[in-house]
Write a protein that holds these residues in place. Sequence first.
Motif, mmCIF file in Angstrom:
data_model
loop_
_atom_site.group_PDB
_atom_site.id
_atom_site.type_symbol
_atom_site.label_atom_id
_atom_site.label_comp_id
_atom_site.label_asym_id
_atom_site.label_seq_id
_atom_site.Cartn_x
_atom_site.Cartn_y
_atom_site.Cartn_z
ATOM 1 N N HIS A 66 48.364 47.930 30.336
ATOM 2 C CA HIS A 66 47.113 49.115 30.955
ATOM 3 C C HIS A 66 46.531 48.126 31.789
ATOM 4 C CE1 HIS A 66 43.571 51.799 30.118
ATOM 5 N NE2 HIS A 66 42.706 50.644 30.271
ATOM 6 N N VAL A 67 46.014 48.789 32.750
ATOM 7 C CA VAL A 67 44.907 48.024 33.597
ATOM 8 C C VAL A 67 44.221 49.178 34.069
ATOM 9 C CG1 VAL A 67 44.734 48.522 36.756
ATOM 10 C CG2 VAL A 67 47.118 47.615 36.189
ATOM 11 N N SER A 68 42.634 48.762 34.206
ATOM 12 C CA SER A 68 41.908 49.338 33.623
ATOM 13 C C SER A 68 40.898 50.175 35.963
ATOM 14 C CB SER A 68 40.080 48.707 33.723
ATOM 15 O OG SER A 68 40.590 48.506 31.902
ATOM 16 N N ALA B 224 51.807 43.458 37.442
ATOM 17 C CA ALA B 224 50.791 45.406 36.773
ATOM 18 C C ALA B 224 51.600 46.352 36.062
ATOM 19 C CB ALA B 224 49.573 45.505 38.289
ATOM 20 N N VAL B 225 52.250 47.072 37.212
ATOM 21 C CA VAL B 225 53.169 47.615 36.567
ATOM 22 C C VAL B 225 54.305 47.233 35.822
ATOM 23 C CG1 VAL B 225 55.364 48.824 37.597
ATOM 24 C CG2 VAL B 225 53.686 48.261 38.951
ATOM 25 N N PHE B 226 54.999 45.669 35.716
ATOM 26 C CA PHE B 226 55.846 46.009 34.499
ATOM 27 C C PHE B 226 55.325 45.770 33.093
ATOM 28 C CE2 PHE B 226 58.199 46.855 38.935
ATOM 29 C CZ PHE B 226 58.845 47.679 38.688
ATOM 30 N N TYR B 227 54.670 43.788 33.550
ATOM 31 C CA TYR B 227 54.049 43.058 32.405
ATOM 32 C C TYR B 227 52.831 43.783 32.588
ATOM 33 C CZ TYR B 227 59.242 40.979 33.936
ATOM 34 O OH TYR B 227 59.765 40.523 34.506
ATOM 35 N N PRO C 47 27.331 35.620 45.212
ATOM 36 C CA PRO C 47 27.078 36.925 44.330
ATOM 37 C C PRO C 47 28.171 38.063 44.356
ATOM 38 C CG PRO C 47 24.813 36.401 45.321
ATOM 39 C CD PRO C 47 25.448 35.774 45.345
ATOM 40 N N LEU C 48 27.470 38.482 45.797
ATOM 41 C CA LEU C 48 29.014 39.351 45.610
ATOM 42 C C LEU C 48 30.273 39.158 45.564
ATOM 43 C CD1 LEU C 48 29.156 42.603 47.144
ATOM 44 C CD2 LEU C 48 29.332 41.255 49.450
ATOM 45 N N ALA C 49 30.416 37.871 46.272
ATOM 46 C CA ALA C 49 32.471 37.784 46.013
ATOM 47 C C ALA C 49 32.199 36.920 44.217
ATOM 48 C CB ALA C 49 31.880 35.871 46.713
ATOM 49 N N ALA C 50 31.630 36.666 43.637
ATOM 50 C CA ALA C 50 31.556 36.526 41.949
ATOM 51 C C ALA C 50 31.867 37.802 41.029
ATOM 52 C CB ALA C 50 30.475 35.576 41.627
ATOM 53 N N LEU C 51 31.111 38.671 41.644
ATOM 54 C CA LEU C 51 30.611 40.219 40.920
ATOM 55 C C LEU C 51 32.448 40.761 41.235
ATOM 56 C CD1 LEU C 51 29.640 42.104 39.685
ATOM 57 C CD2 LEU C 51 28.976 43.176 41.172
ATOM 58 N N ALA C 52 32.862 40.644 42.756
ATOM 59 C CA ALA C 52 34.323 41.199 43.391
ATOM 60 C C ALA C 52 35.181 40.516 41.964
ATOM 61 C CB ALA C 52 34.342 41.371 44.367
ATOM 62 N N TRP C 53 34.592 39.239 41.581
ATOM 63 C CA TRP C 53 36.486 38.460 40.880
ATOM 64 C C TRP C 53 35.972 39.037 39.929
ATOM 65 C CZ3 TRP C 53 35.441 35.472 36.631
ATOM 66 C CH2 TRP C 53 36.311 35.380 36.442
ATOM 67 N N ALA C 54 35.275 39.420 39.160
ATOM 68 C CA ALA C 54 35.008 39.495 37.440
ATOM 69 C C ALA C 54 35.207 41.070 37.501
ATOM 70 C CB ALA C 54 33.553 39.190 37.932
ATOM 71 N N LEU C 55 34.727 41.668 38.444
ATOM 72 C CA LEU C 55 35.581 42.429 38.030
ATOM 73 C C LEU C 55 36.575 43.330 38.556
ATOM 74 C CD1 LEU C 55 32.821 45.353 40.514
ATOM 75 C CD2 LEU C 55 32.826 45.488 37.902
ATOM 76 N N LEU C 56 37.568 42.604 39.347
ATOM 77 C CA LEU C 56 39.222 42.554 39.284
ATOM 78 C C LEU C 56 39.477 41.613 38.168
ATOM 79 C CD1 LEU C 56 40.549 41.289 42.870
ATOM 80 C CD2 LEU C 56 41.040 43.337 41.436
ATOM 81 N N HIS C 57 38.821 40.779 37.730
ATOM 82 C CA HIS C 57 39.211 40.142 37.041
ATOM 83 C C HIS C 57 39.437 41.200 34.820
ATOM 84 C CE1 HIS C 57 39.392 37.893 32.774
ATOM 85 N NE2 HIS C 57 40.003 36.904 33.233
ATOM 86 N N ALA C 58 38.333 41.717 35.269
ATOM 87 C CA ALA C 58 38.185 42.957 34.086
ATOM 88 C C ALA C 58 39.370 43.582 34.191
ATOM 89 C CB ALA C 58 36.982 44.049 34.398
ATOM 90 N N GLY D 153 42.155 43.867 34.935
ATOM 91 C CA GLY D 153 43.801 43.226 34.547
ATOM 92 C C GLY D 153 44.680 42.674 35.791
ATOM 93 N N VAL D 154 43.740 42.937 36.755
ATOM 94 C CA VAL D 154 44.887 42.287 38.414
ATOM 95 C C VAL D 154 44.556 40.641 38.571
ATOM 96 C CG1 VAL D 154 44.558 42.564 40.437
ATOM 97 C CG2 VAL D 154 44.556 44.729 39.453
ATOM 98 N N HIS D 155 45.844 39.742 38.406
ATOM 99 C CA HIS D 155 44.735 38.601 38.085
ATOM 100 C C HIS D 155 44.370 38.752 39.795
ATOM 101 C CE1 HIS D 155 46.052 35.004 38.621
ATOM 102 N NE2 HIS D 155 46.360 34.828 38.291
ATOM 103 N N ALA D 156 42.978 37.808 39.597
ATOM 104 C CA ALA D 156 41.571 37.948 39.626
ATOM 105 C C ALA D 156 41.560 36.894 41.564
ATOM 106 C CB ALA D 156 40.050 37.380 38.704
ATOM 107 N N THR D 157 42.585 36.389 41.684
ATOM 108 C CA THR D 157 42.852 34.773 42.681
ATOM 109 C C THR D 157 42.716 36.306 43.994
ATOM 110 O OG1 THR D 157 45.034 35.276 42.773
ATOM 111 C CG2 THR D 157 43.663 33.441 41.267
#
Length: 416
Positions: free
Chosen positions: A182-184, A176-179, A224-235, A237-241
Amino acid sequence: MTIERRGLRGLADWLREDVVAGFLLIAGAVVALVWANSPAGGAYEALRGFTFGPAGLHLELSVQAWASDALLAVFFFVVGNELKQEFVHGELRNPRRAVLPIVAALSGMVVPAAIYALVNLDRPEALHGWGIPMATDIAFAVAILAVIGRYLPPALRTFLLTLAIVDDLGAIVVIAVFYTDHVSFAPLLGALALLAVFGYLQRGRGLAARLNASALPNWAVYLPLAALAWALLHASGVHATIAGVAMGLLMRTVPLDGEAQSPSHAVEHIIRPWSNAVVLPVFALMSAGVVFTGFDTILSDSAAVGVILGLVCGKLLGIFGGSWITTKLTSAELSPSLRWIDIAGMALLAGIGFTVSLLITELSFADPQMVEDAKSGVIIASLLATALSAVVLGVRSAHYRRHGLPVREPEAGAGS
């Protein structure tokens, strides 16, 4: 209970075994490597490059991305949940033991990066790949440990899980910092808010009790809570795992009145067979297919050499050395059931780098040849790390099988 149900229950119990998961994951990796380097390699690339998903939500991803970002989040949830149980009820309750794998993870990131940088000091275009050998692939490392170390102390697996989780978190911060350009922050904050809601639902005793007593099944709320949290993390730019790890660590491990078992244990019982039988093999099949460029080409490229030395030598020096020095300079202690040779074998095992190392490789270089050489270096280093750790941990596993687990008296003042 019918014969069919007993058969399904037996199959599920079998799939929960770490050894079974290890063999399935290794099989997937072998198939991927052979397929990618065969005349049918084009079909393999076409398969894992095929994209699908809702484009409007920016989730039209390749098969490989779905496997490494979405499916693997399920595995990370299982690992995070298991670590939570260890922190609350198990080996990591003792802070003097819990701190050791954390320090080992940090030193196991710094030393490999330093070795890579030293190898490439006079080559500026390759120096940007210093982050490649920092990461340990937790899925492969845990799988290999299960296969080669069936009689090793359980504390070693806990050490590896903790180390690998901290390692992955650190590697994601580095990306996130070096590679990452842009992080949203808006979707990142939204994901953090949903994780807070998830934690509150786990902790809010009255709310949890009402949810359990309602006609609405728990999965209808949490999925649904888990899926939405995963989708937001993916959006973001942070690795969604990371969503999987976070939710695993937020699980409640103590049952409420009227509960037969805690949500942590109940969910793990359901998810682990699917994680072992589907998530890990598919992830390996879609991630391990690296095309070798030839040993002459690889060993003449300092980027690949730096990756190999960083993962194989750097992880050993960083993890083993960092752990040993920490016990000498602080009150941190090694589990009574472990010996330092066990930590050395596990440190070699931590040199297995796949997912995050390959991702950083793609982000590091503009030259396609350097990318391919460095990727081949990751695979060679992982194979070397597997072979060397198999020798050390295999001998130790045979020793424990013959003599049983050692028991050392804790030092004066040590926690329970």
